[in-house]
Design a protein around this motif. Structure first.
Motif, PDB file in Angstrom:
ATOM      1  N   ALA A 120      -9.309   1.125   4.207  1.00 13.18           N
ATOM      2  CA  ALA A 120     -10.641   0.843   4.756  1.00 13.18           C
ATOM      3  C   ALA A 120     -11.084  -0.573   4.428  1.00 13.18           C
ATOM      4  O   ALA A 120     -11.665  -1.274   5.265  1.00 13.18           O
ATOM      5  N   ALA A 121     -10.797  -1.026   3.203  1.00 13.54           N
ATOM      6  CA  ALA A 121     -11.189  -2.377   2.797  1.00 13.54           C
ATOM      7  C   ALA A 121     -10.443  -3.444   3.577  1.00 13.54           C
ATOM      8  O   ALA A 121     -10.930  -4.566   3.738  1.00 13.54           O
ATOM      9  N   GLY A 122      -9.249  -3.106   4.077  1.00 10.85           N
ATOM     10  CA  GLY A 122      -8.450  -4.079   4.811  1.00 10.85           C
ATOM     11  C   GLY A 122      -8.799  -4.197   6.278  1.00 10.85           C
ATOM     12  O   GLY A 122      -8.244  -5.036   6.984  1.00 10.85           O
ATOM     13  N   GLY A 123      -9.732  -3.382   6.748  1.00 18.91           N
ATOM     14  CA  GLY A 123     -10.033  -3.348   8.168  1.00 18.91           C
ATOM     15  C   GLY A 123     -10.526  -4.660   8.730  1.00 18.91           C
ATOM     16  O   GLY A 123     -10.282  -4.970   9.906  1.00 18.91           O
ATOM     17  N   ASN A 124     -11.221  -5.449   7.935  1.00 18.34           N
ATOM     18  CA  ASN A 124     -11.760  -6.719   8.418  1.00 18.34           C
ATOM     19  C   ASN A 124     -11.104  -7.929   7.766  1.00 18.34           C
ATOM     20  O   ASN A 124     -11.630  -9.043   7.837  1.00 18.34           O
ATOM     21  N   VAL A 125      -9.946  -7.729   7.148  1.00 18.28           N
ATOM     22  CA  VAL A 125      -9.307  -8.813   6.405  1.00 18.28           C
ATOM     23  C   VAL A 125      -8.464  -9.687   7.331  1.00 18.28           C
ATOM     24  O   VAL A 125      -7.599  -9.193   8.064  1.00 18.28           O
TER      25      VAL A 125
ATOM     26  N   GLU B  74      -6.783   5.472   0.889  1.00 20.01           N
ATOM     27  CA  GLU B  74      -7.798   5.444   1.944  1.00 20.01           C
ATOM     28  C   GLU B  74      -8.776   4.288   1.750  1.00 20.01           C
ATOM     29  O   GLU B  74      -9.120   3.588   2.706  1.00 20.01           O
ATOM     30  N   GLU B  75      -9.231   4.090   0.503  1.00 16.02           N
ATOM     31  CA  GLU B  75     -10.198   3.021   0.265  1.00 16.02           C
ATOM     32  C   GLU B  75      -9.571   1.644   0.448  1.00 16.02           C
ATOM     33  O   GLU B  75     -10.223   0.717   0.928  1.00 16.02           O
ATOM     34  N   THR B  76      -8.299   1.511   0.079  1.00 16.36           N
ATOM     35  CA  THR B  76      -7.616   0.235   0.290  1.00 16.36           C
ATOM     36  C   THR B  76      -7.472  -0.056   1.778  1.00 16.36           C
ATOM     37  O   THR B  76      -7.713  -1.180   2.229  1.00 16.36           O
TER      38      THR B  76
ATOM     39  N   ILE C 225       0.837  -1.199   0.000  1.00 13.19           N
ATOM     40  CA  ILE C 225       0.000   0.000   0.000  1.00 13.19           C
ATOM     41  C   ILE C 225       0.878   1.257   0.000  1.00 13.19           C
ATOM     42  O   ILE C 225       1.863   1.364   0.735  1.00 13.19           O
ATOM     43  N   GLY C 226       0.524   2.200  -0.860  1.00 16.50           N
ATOM     44  CA  GLY C 226       1.268   3.448  -0.944  1.00 16.50           C
ATOM     45  C   GLY C 226       2.533   3.374  -1.770  1.00 16.50           C
ATOM     46  O   GLY C 226       3.172   4.400  -2.019  1.00 16.50           O
TER      47      GLY C 226
ATOM     48  N   LEU D  88      -9.392   3.119  -9.549  1.00 13.81           N
ATOM     49  CA  LEU D  88     -10.439   2.250 -10.092  1.00 13.81           C
ATOM     50  C   LEU D  88     -11.689   3.081 -10.377  1.00 13.81           C
ATOM     51  O   LEU D  88     -12.082   3.917  -9.556  1.00 13.81           O
ATOM     52  N   PRO D  89     -12.340   2.841 -11.499  1.00 11.80           N
ATOM     53  CA  PRO D  89     -13.578   3.581 -11.782  1.00 11.80           C
ATOM     54  C   PRO D  89     -14.724   3.057 -10.917  1.00 11.80           C
ATOM     55  O   PRO D  89     -14.809   1.858 -10.658  1.00 11.80           O
ATOM     56  N   PRO D  90     -15.613   3.929 -10.434  1.00 11.93           N
ATOM     57  CA  PRO D  90     -16.793   3.474  -9.690  1.00 11.93           C
ATOM     58  C   PRO D  90     -17.633   2.552 -10.582  1.00 11.93           C
ATOM     59  O   PRO D  90     -17.674   2.736 -11.803  1.00 11.93           O
ATOM     60  N   PRO D  91     -18.277   1.549  -9.985  1.00 14.85           N
ATOM     61  CA  PRO D  91     -18.359   1.235  -8.556  1.00 14.85           C
ATOM     62  C   PRO D  91     -17.335   0.201  -8.092  1.00 14.85           C
ATOM     63  O   PRO D  91     -17.524  -0.438  -7.050  1.00 14.85           O
TER      64      PRO D  91
END
Length: 280
Positions: A205-210, A201-203, A37-38, A71-74
């Protein structure tokens, strides 16, 4: 010279076009390299030419990092989306079941690619996903602090700090055990990449429950951990071995969380040994 390729990925709202920047060198069986990340594909620069003597090396800027657009939404930045994106990227290049090596977030992605049998072999360097909740919170807080510091520094200050070993330690010492070995240009590029990453930030956030809790059967797996990793502590490697009992667990003496620059020869040997186990 790095290149870009665009390809279609299915989403809940229909096909979306994803564009990925990558560097490709060498000959042999394909080897996909995934950064953390980053970071950006250049984090692999210390080892690419060694690996390229035996492998067709494709080092990727993950979507939203380095020179790859967001990445393009969604489309989301979770495993369920990014793994198919990487599979579609390989398809666009005409690559089928490459070997894969990844660091940190890239290691987690590499293991998931192995779990769903999209690759021939996996080498994961300090992969995410084997943390306790306290360790995850510590790692995420550290990453956010690094990102905040990078965004707060004017580019002239980053460039000035990069010119000395002490300054490169300030910029990158959290993830490298030997930051003084980085070139000034690499220290600047990595700091700016962390500051500007649109997918950060989205990556995170997505990793919070991984948590990676499933075995990776029928695919050779190597898990390697730096003895001086201060972001994801090396005891997480023992947990990885329990989850993936067939994995080869390797210690990287004197290496930090991003080991490629700390000991290029050792990291290259670990990756090539791991890929030979899955050679066809």
């Amino acid at each position: 010279m790095s290149a870009q390729i665009s390809f279609a990925v299915e989403s809940t709202a229909g096909p979306r076009t994803v564009t990925v920047t990558y560097e490709r060198r060498g000959v042999g069986e394909p080897l996909l390299l995934l950064h953390g990340i980053g970071h950006l594909w250049q984090a692999w620069e210390p080892v690419i030419d060694i690996l390229a003597t035996e492998r067709d090396v494709i080092a990727v800027d993950l979507p939203g990092f380095g020179s790859s657009p967001a990445l393009p939404p969604p489309l989301a930045y979770d495993l369920g989306t990014v793994v198919p994106v990487l599979d579609a990227f390989c398809g666009a290049l005409g690559i089928e079941r490459p070997h894969v090596a990844g660091n940190s977030l890239g290691g987690l992605l590499a293991l998931e690619l192995g779990r769903v049998k999209l690759v021939r072999s996996v080498t994961a360097l300090s992969p995410a996903g084997f943390w306790s909740e306290a360790e995850r919170r510590y790692a995420f807080a550290t990453l956010r602090a690094m990102r905040g510091a990078a965004r707060a520094m004017p580019v002239p200050l980053v460039e000035r700090l990069s010119r000395s070993a002490a300054g490169r330690t300030v910029l990158t010492g959290t993830v490298y055990a030997r930051p003084g070995r980085l070139s000034p240009a690499a220290a600047v590029a990595e700091t700016l990449s962390l500051s500007r990453a649109t997918g950060f930030e989205e990556t995170l956030a997505a990793g919070g429950n991984v948590l990676f809790t499933e075995d990776v059967p029928a695919v050779p797996v190597t898990v390697a951990w730096g003895s001086r990793d201060r972001l994801l502590l090396r005891r997480q490697g023992v947990r990885a071995k329990r989850v993936i009992p067939g994995a080869r667990l390797v210690r990287l003496p004197g290496c930090g969380h991003v080991p490629m620059n700390d000991d290029p020869a050792l990291v290259s040997r670990v990756i090539l040994d791991g890929s030979r186990a899955g050679a066809v």
